[in-house]
Design a protein around this motif. Structure first.
Motif, mmCIF file in Angstrom:
data_model
loop_
_atom_site.group_PDB
_atom_site.id
_atom_site.type_symbol
_atom_site.label_atom_id
_atom_site.label_comp_id
_atom_site.label_asym_id
_atom_site.label_seq_id
_atom_site.Cartn_x
_atom_site.Cartn_y
_atom_site.Cartn_z
ATOM 1 N N LEU A 103 0.830 -1.364 -0.113
ATOM 2 C CA LEU A 103 -0.007 -0.115 -0.009
ATOM 3 C C LEU A 103 0.949 1.462 0.200
ATOM 4 O O LEU A 103 0.776 2.231 -0.451
ATOM 5 C CB LEU A 103 -0.856 -0.059 1.114
ATOM 6 N N LEU A 104 1.794 1.327 0.924
ATOM 7 C CA LEU A 104 2.884 2.360 1.013
ATOM 8 C C LEU A 104 3.398 2.567 -0.630
ATOM 9 O O LEU A 104 3.684 3.881 -0.965
ATOM 10 C CB LEU A 104 3.798 2.403 1.898
ATOM 11 N N LEU A 111 6.004 8.716 3.797
ATOM 12 C CA LEU A 111 5.593 7.336 4.153
ATOM 13 C C LEU A 111 6.593 6.678 4.973
ATOM 14 O O LEU A 111 7.860 6.908 4.518
ATOM 15 C CB LEU A 111 5.423 6.622 2.737
ATOM 16 N N ALA A 112 6.595 6.187 5.996
ATOM 17 C CA ALA A 112 7.491 5.417 7.006
ATOM 18 C C ALA A 112 7.141 4.155 7.054
ATOM 19 O O ALA A 112 5.949 3.585 7.618
ATOM 20 C CB ALA A 112 7.289 6.210 8.221
ATOM 21 N N ASP A 113 7.967 3.031 6.765
ATOM 22 C CA ASP A 113 7.509 1.720 6.646
ATOM 23 C C ASP A 113 8.466 1.030 7.604
ATOM 24 O O ASP A 113 9.647 0.782 7.627
ATOM 25 C CB ASP A 113 7.983 1.010 5.272
ATOM 26 N N GLU A 114 7.571 0.981 8.785
ATOM 27 C CA GLU A 114 8.241 0.205 10.187
ATOM 28 C C GLU A 114 9.610 0.848 10.533
ATOM 29 O O GLU A 114 10.592 0.440 10.719
ATOM 30 C CB GLU A 114 8.469 -1.200 10.023
ATOM 31 N N VAL A 152 10.624 6.878 4.369
ATOM 32 C CA VAL A 152 11.358 6.463 5.654
ATOM 33 C C VAL A 152 11.370 5.084 5.800
ATOM 34 O O VAL A 152 10.258 4.367 5.772
ATOM 35 C CB VAL A 152 11.057 7.457 6.884
ATOM 36 N N PHE A 153 12.509 4.108 5.780
ATOM 37 C CA PHE A 153 12.419 2.665 5.700
ATOM 38 C C PHE A 153 12.913 2.105 7.016
ATOM 39 O O PHE A 153 13.701 2.951 7.854
ATOM 40 C CB PHE A 153 13.193 2.064 4.615
ATOM 41 N N ARG A 184 2.637 16.338 10.740
ATOM 42 C CA ARG A 184 1.479 16.962 11.145
ATOM 43 C C ARG A 184 1.430 18.366 11.171
ATOM 44 O O ARG A 184 0.543 18.980 10.692
ATOM 45 C CB ARG A 184 0.740 16.273 12.481
ATOM 46 N N GLN A 185 2.147 19.137 12.262
ATOM 47 C CA GLN A 185 2.124 20.305 12.486
ATOM 48 C C GLN A 185 2.482 21.263 11.299
ATOM 49 O O GLN A 185 2.083 22.390 11.016
ATOM 50 C CB GLN A 185 3.136 20.653 13.426
ATOM 51 N N ALA A 186 3.018 20.653 10.227
ATOM 52 C CA ALA A 186 3.170 21.498 8.775
ATOM 53 C C ALA A 186 2.136 21.135 7.943
ATOM 54 O O ALA A 186 2.542 21.548 6.772
ATOM 55 C CB ALA A 186 4.625 20.998 8.311
ATOM 56 N N GLY A 187 1.286 20.404 8.247
ATOM 57 C CA GLY A 187 0.106 20.133 7.314
ATOM 58 C C GLY A 187 0.576 19.040 6.304
ATOM 59 O O GLY A 187 -0.216 18.837 5.270
ATOM 60 N N LYS A 188 1.253 18.285 6.569
ATOM 61 C CA LYS A 188 1.933 17.058 5.511
ATOM 62 C C LYS A 188 1.032 15.819 6.484
ATOM 63 O O LYS A 188 0.840 15.702 7.385
ATOM 64 C CB LYS A 188 3.309 16.632 5.800
ATOM 65 N N ASN A 189 1.103 14.999 5.269
ATOM 66 C CA ASN A 189 0.458 13.600 5.723
ATOM 67 C C ASN A 189 1.516 12.709 6.002
ATOM 68 O O ASN A 189 2.479 12.589 5.480
ATOM 69 C CB ASN A 189 -0.237 12.963 4.739
ATOM 70 N N LEU A 190 1.311 11.971 7.100
ATOM 71 C CA LEU A 190 2.244 10.926 7.637
ATOM 72 C C LEU A 190 1.502 9.601 7.811
ATOM 73 O O LEU A 190 0.436 9.469 8.297
ATOM 74 C CB LEU A 190 3.032 11.028 9.052
ATOM 75 N N VAL A 191 1.986 8.821 6.972
ATOM 76 C CA VAL A 191 1.350 7.295 6.805
ATOM 77 C C VAL A 191 2.544 6.421 7.090
ATOM 78 O O VAL A 191 3.633 6.230 6.592
ATOM 79 C CB VAL A 191 0.781 7.057 5.278
ATOM 80 N N MET A 192 2.098 5.879 8.563
ATOM 81 C CA MET A 192 3.283 4.706 9.229
ATOM 82 C C MET A 192 2.608 3.539 9.232
ATOM 83 O O MET A 192 1.542 3.262 9.839
ATOM 84 C CB MET A 192 3.651 5.801 10.482
ATOM 85 N N VAL A 193 3.495 2.606 8.627
ATOM 86 C CA VAL A 193 3.354 1.166 9.045
ATOM 87 C C VAL A 193 4.140 0.648 10.278
ATOM 88 O O VAL A 193 5.408 1.225 10.571
ATOM 89 C CB VAL A 193 3.716 0.279 7.801
#
Ligand SMILES: Nc1ncnc2c1ncn2[C@@H]1O[C@H](COP(=O)(O)OP(=O)(O)O)[C@@H](O)[C@H]1O
Ligand SMILES: [Mg+2]
Length: 230
Positions: A55-56, A171-174, A96-97, A196-205
């Protein structure tokens, strides 16, 4: 295209991903529809092999869905040409991996400068990279090579590299999979505050269910379907 402030920043519409394997096809993502608003921190949980990295990779434009559409900032990235998608990824997505994935023959600073060197601006790379490294408190190690850095330091360099181009989506994968729990908690807090504070999306596995409590939304992926956890 004008900014679509009221639109979700990331939108998956009926996304299915199948992989063919020998004589059969396996459905990894099964008709997934998800919206992530601007500045949301989304956590994805699920067993190994459930399709989280897949998905990432779809959101980041590294891979394409078998069917359905993925919109990032109103643009259907799966409908772009490969070239446009690569440019879009360079400009708007930071990865980020778990294994940090720093280039061992480059210094920490050179690793952070790399996305800028690939981008369209010609000057100020060093200054921007150092400023980003300062924000993640790793600037003192700018001249060090990755193998002389601790895991936590390497991940801070990798975060600086992911964020130096000021992407909309991270996108942060584990990202804490190779870190002790204290260092991992610091890495998560750092990612959260820089996105988040800069209005960016963080999607973290992550495998760490506790992280779900920090996020705006948490989902569990099972049998190709997402269920809302929080
Ligand atoms: N390129 C590929 N070709 C075939 N199967 C793949 C490919 N990439 C991933 N898979 C399979 O899809 C499933 C989900 O993988 P992945 O997204 O990496 O899971 P997770 O990140 O949740 O552990 C796994 O069974 C994996 O073997
Ligand atoms: Mg994975």
């Amino acid at each position: 295209m004008a900014d679509q402030i009221n639109e979700p920043l990331i939108k998956l519409k009926h996304v299915t991903k199948r992989f063919s394997e020998a004589d059969r096809e396996r459905t990894i993502l099964d008709d997934v529809t998800l919206n992530m608003g601007p500045g949301e921190f989304t956590v994805l949980l699920g067993k190994s092999g459930s399709g989280k990295s897949t998905l990432l990779n779809l959101i980041g434009g590294i891979d394409s869905p078998s069917s359905g559409d993925i919109f990032v900032r109103g643009q259907a990235i799966n409908q772009m040409t490969d070239r446009d998608r690569t440019l879009f990824r360079r400009n708007h997505v930071g990865f980020v991996f778990q294994a940090f994935n720093l280039i061992p023959t480059l210094t920490a600073l050179e690793n952070v400068m790399l996305p800028l060197e690939l981008g369209s601006t010609k000057t100020g790379h060093r200054e921007r990279a150092l400023a980003m490294m300062d924000r993640v408190d790793i600037v003192a190690r700018a001249a060090a090579f990755p193998d002389h850095l601790s895991g936590g330091e390497q991940q801070r360099v990798a975060i600086a590299r992911a964020l130096v181009s000021d992407p909309l989506v991270v996108l942060a994968d584990e990202p804490t999979g190779n870190l002790d729990s204290d260092t991992g908690a610091k890495v998560i807090a750092l990612l959260d505050s820089l996105t988040r504070q800069a209005g960016k999306n963080l999607v973290m596995v992550t495998h760490n269910g506790e992280v779900a409590t920090l996020a705006d939304r948490a989902y569990t992926l099972k049998d190709g379907k997402f269920s809302v956890l929080t």
